[in-house]
Design a protein around this motif. Structure first.
Motif, PDB file in Angstrom:
ATOM      1  N   LEU A  30      51.278  42.178  40.799  1.00 24.46           N
ATOM      2  CA  LEU A  30      50.078  42.158  41.501  1.00 24.46           C
ATOM      3  C   LEU A  30      49.977  40.997  42.213  1.00 24.46           C
ATOM      4  O   LEU A  30      49.849  41.183  43.448  1.00 24.46           O
ATOM      5  N   TYR A  31      50.304  39.754  41.832  1.00 19.65           N
ATOM      6  CA  TYR A  31      50.459  38.566  42.455  1.00 19.65           C
ATOM      7  C   TYR A  31      51.300  38.448  43.608  1.00 19.65           C
ATOM      8  O   TYR A  31      51.090  37.894  44.666  1.00 19.65           O
ATOM      9  N   THR A  32      52.506  39.039  43.520  1.00 15.45           N
ATOM     10  CA  THR A  32      53.353  39.353  44.540  1.00 15.45           C
ATOM     11  C   THR A  32      52.825  40.111  45.613  1.00 15.45           C
ATOM     12  O   THR A  32      53.085  39.649  46.722  1.00 15.45           O
ATOM     13  N   CYS A  33      52.247  41.138  45.198  1.00 14.52           N
ATOM     14  CA  CYS A  33      51.549  42.258  46.188  1.00 14.52           C
ATOM     15  C   CYS A  33      50.712  41.332  47.024  1.00 14.52           C
ATOM     16  O   CYS A  33      50.601  41.476  48.171  1.00 14.52           O
ATOM     17  N   GLU A  34      50.067  40.157  46.471  1.00 13.92           N
ATOM     18  CA  GLU A  34      48.939  39.620  47.158  1.00 13.92           C
ATOM     19  C   GLU A  34      49.442  38.359  47.907  1.00 13.92           C
ATOM     20  O   GLU A  34      48.946  37.836  48.807  1.00 13.92           O
ATOM     21  N   ASN A  35      50.747  37.831  47.538  1.00 11.94           N
ATOM     22  CA  ASN A  35      51.234  36.477  47.885  1.00 11.94           C
ATOM     23  C   ASN A  35      53.003  37.024  48.374  1.00 11.94           C
ATOM     24  O   ASN A  35      53.599  36.060  48.000  1.00 11.94           O
ATOM     25  N   GLU A  36      53.121  37.878  49.128  1.00 12.10           N
ATOM     26  CA  GLU A  36      54.404  37.977  49.350  1.00 12.10           C
ATOM     27  C   GLU A  36      55.156  36.751  49.997  1.00 12.10           C
ATOM     28  O   GLU A  36      54.424  36.115  50.932  1.00 12.10           O
ATOM     29  N   GLY A  37      56.183  36.789  49.493  1.00  8.54           N
ATOM     30  CA  GLY A  37      56.956  35.236  50.125  1.00  8.54           C
ATOM     31  C   GLY A  37      56.702  34.108  49.233  1.00  8.54           C
ATOM     32  O   GLY A  37      57.481  33.096  49.560  1.00  8.54           O
ATOM     33  N   LEU A  38      56.147  34.310  48.099  1.00  6.63           N
ATOM     34  CA  LEU A  38      56.013  33.196  47.078  1.00  6.63           C
ATOM     35  C   LEU A  38      57.212  32.954  46.319  1.00  6.63           C
ATOM     36  O   LEU A  38      58.173  33.672  46.263  1.00  6.63           O
ATOM     37  N   ASN A  39      57.555  31.709  45.952  1.00  7.40           N
ATOM     38  CA  ASN A  39      58.499  31.279  44.987  1.00  7.40           C
ATOM     39  C   ASN A  39      58.118  31.587  43.524  1.00  7.40           C
ATOM     40  O   ASN A  39      57.022  31.573  43.105  1.00  7.40           O
ATOM     41  N   VAL A  40      59.189  31.721  42.635  1.00  7.10           N
ATOM     42  CA  VAL A  40      58.880  31.845  41.071  1.00  7.10           C
ATOM     43  C   VAL A  40      57.942  30.689  40.601  1.00  7.10           C
ATOM     44  O   VAL A  40      57.094  30.772  39.858  1.00  7.10           O
ATOM     45  N   GLN A  41      58.155  29.438  40.896  1.00  2.53           N
ATOM     46  CA  GLN A  41      57.116  28.232  40.766  1.00  2.53           C
ATOM     47  C   GLN A  41      55.843  28.564  41.141  1.00  2.53           C
ATOM     48  O   GLN A  41      54.599  28.459  40.173  1.00  2.53           O
ATOM     49  N   GLU A  42      55.440  29.141  42.274  1.00  6.08           N
ATOM     50  CA  GLU A  42      54.176  29.465  42.829  1.00  6.08           C
ATOM     51  C   GLU A  42      53.719  30.486  41.951  1.00  6.08           C
ATOM     52  O   GLU A  42      52.672  30.592  41.611  1.00  6.08           O
ATOM     53  N   LEU A  43      54.817  31.662  41.850  1.00  6.68           N
ATOM     54  CA  LEU A  43      54.162  32.612  40.996  1.00  6.68           C
ATOM     55  C   LEU A  43      53.693  32.207  39.459  1.00  6.68           C
ATOM     56  O   LEU A  43      52.655  32.647  38.989  1.00  6.68           O
ATOM     57  N   ALA A  44      54.508  31.590  38.953  1.00  5.22           N
ATOM     58  CA  ALA A  44      54.018  30.880  37.500  1.00  5.22           C
ATOM     59  C   ALA A  44      52.731  29.988  37.770  1.00  5.22           C
ATOM     60  O   ALA A  44      51.994  30.520  36.792  1.00  5.22           O
ATOM     61  N   TYR A  45      52.522  29.510  38.587  1.00  8.41           N
ATOM     62  CA  TYR A  45      51.324  28.724  38.692  1.00  8.41           C
ATOM     63  C   TYR A  45      49.932  29.721  38.989  1.00  8.41           C
ATOM     64  O   TYR A  45      48.896  29.794  38.252  1.00  8.41           O
ATOM     65  N   VAL A  46      50.228  30.939  39.746  1.00  7.36           N
ATOM     66  CA  VAL A  46      48.980  31.810  39.923  1.00  7.36           C
ATOM     67  C   VAL A  46      48.691  32.632  38.733  1.00  7.36           C
ATOM     68  O   VAL A  46      47.740  33.102  38.521  1.00  7.36           O
ATOM     69  N   CYS A  47      49.895  32.902  38.256  1.00  4.34           N
ATOM     70  CA  CYS A  47      49.807  33.804  37.063  1.00  4.34           C
ATOM     71  C   CYS A  47      49.395  33.040  35.840  1.00  4.34           C
ATOM     72  O   CYS A  47      49.041  33.601  34.712  1.00  4.34           O
ATOM     73  N   ARG A  48      49.351  31.616  35.813  1.00  2.00           N
ATOM     74  CA  ARG A  48      49.088  30.882  34.784  1.00  2.00           C
ATOM     75  C   ARG A  48      50.147  31.167  33.532  1.00  2.00           C
ATOM     76  O   ARG A  48      49.863  31.450  32.252  1.00  2.00           O
ATOM     77  N   MET A  49      51.427  31.118  34.042  1.00  2.00           N
ATOM     78  CA  MET A  49      52.514  31.352  32.891  1.00  2.00           C
ATOM     79  C   MET A  49      53.501  30.155  33.325  1.00  2.00           C
ATOM     80  O   MET A  49      53.303  29.307  34.269  1.00  2.00           O
ATOM     81  N   ASN A  50      54.295  29.987  32.165  1.00  2.00           N
ATOM     82  CA  ASN A  50      55.269  29.032  32.449  1.00  2.00           C
ATOM     83  C   ASN A  50      56.495  29.774  33.331  1.00  2.00           C
ATOM     84  O   ASN A  50      56.484  30.947  33.534  1.00  2.00           O
ATOM     85  N   GLU A  51      57.141  28.901  33.974  1.00  2.00           N
ATOM     86  CA  GLU A  51      58.374  29.251  35.067  1.00  2.00           C
ATOM     87  C   GLU A  51      59.188  30.611  34.539  1.00  2.00           C
ATOM     88  O   GLU A  51      59.596  31.548  34.838  1.00  2.00           O
ATOM     89  N   PRO A  52      59.786  30.167  33.141  1.00  2.00           N
ATOM     90  CA  PRO A  52      60.612  31.129  32.532  1.00  2.00           C
ATOM     91  C   PRO A  52      60.036  32.512  32.276  1.00  2.00           C
ATOM     92  O   PRO A  52      60.337  33.679  32.731  1.00  2.00           O
TER      93      PRO A  52
END
Length: 116
Positions: A30-52
């Motif tokens: 869902l965050y990828t749907c809202e922020n297409e083009g983000l990288n995994v580090q940014e995805l981790a940040y917005v999802c409040r997850m660690n990078e792995p």
């Protein structure tokens, strides 16, 4: 019996893609749907997850024929090498991913409340 509310309908759509889908995977998609083009580090940040965890979660939506993907490889996103550093991945929706996003948007627009 009342109709399924919007949230349940959206979750059902995602479960049809992968019956074993997790909350982390749903969140990452869902965050990828809202922020297409983000990288995994940014995805981790917005999802409040660690990078792995973010990486594992989004890779389950990758294409079946990609070594980057992990099962069930739903084919909804692709991870391209970041042209800025050549190491990280930039995540984009596939055409199938855009169709799922469109269906989710339709469900949200038709919003059926949980309580009437």
């Amino acid at each position: 019996m009342r109709p399924r509310d919007s949230l349940l309908e959206a979750l059902t759509l995602l479960r049809e893609l992968n019956p074993a889908i997790t909350v982390n995977e749903i969140t990452a998609f869902l965050y990828t749907c809202e922020n297409e083009g983000l990288n995994v580090q940014e995805l981790a940040y917005v999802c409040r997850m660690n990078e792995p965890t973010a990486s594992r979660s989004i890779r389950s939506f990758g294409p079946a024929d990609s070594p980057w993907s992990r099962p069930p490889a739903c084919g909804l996103v692709e991870g391209f090498l970041n042209p800025s550093d050549g190491r990280s991945r930039v995540i984009h929706l596939t055409d199938a991913g855009r169709r799922v996003r469109q269906r989710l948007d339709e469900i949200i627009r038709q919003a059926v409340a949980i309580v009437r």
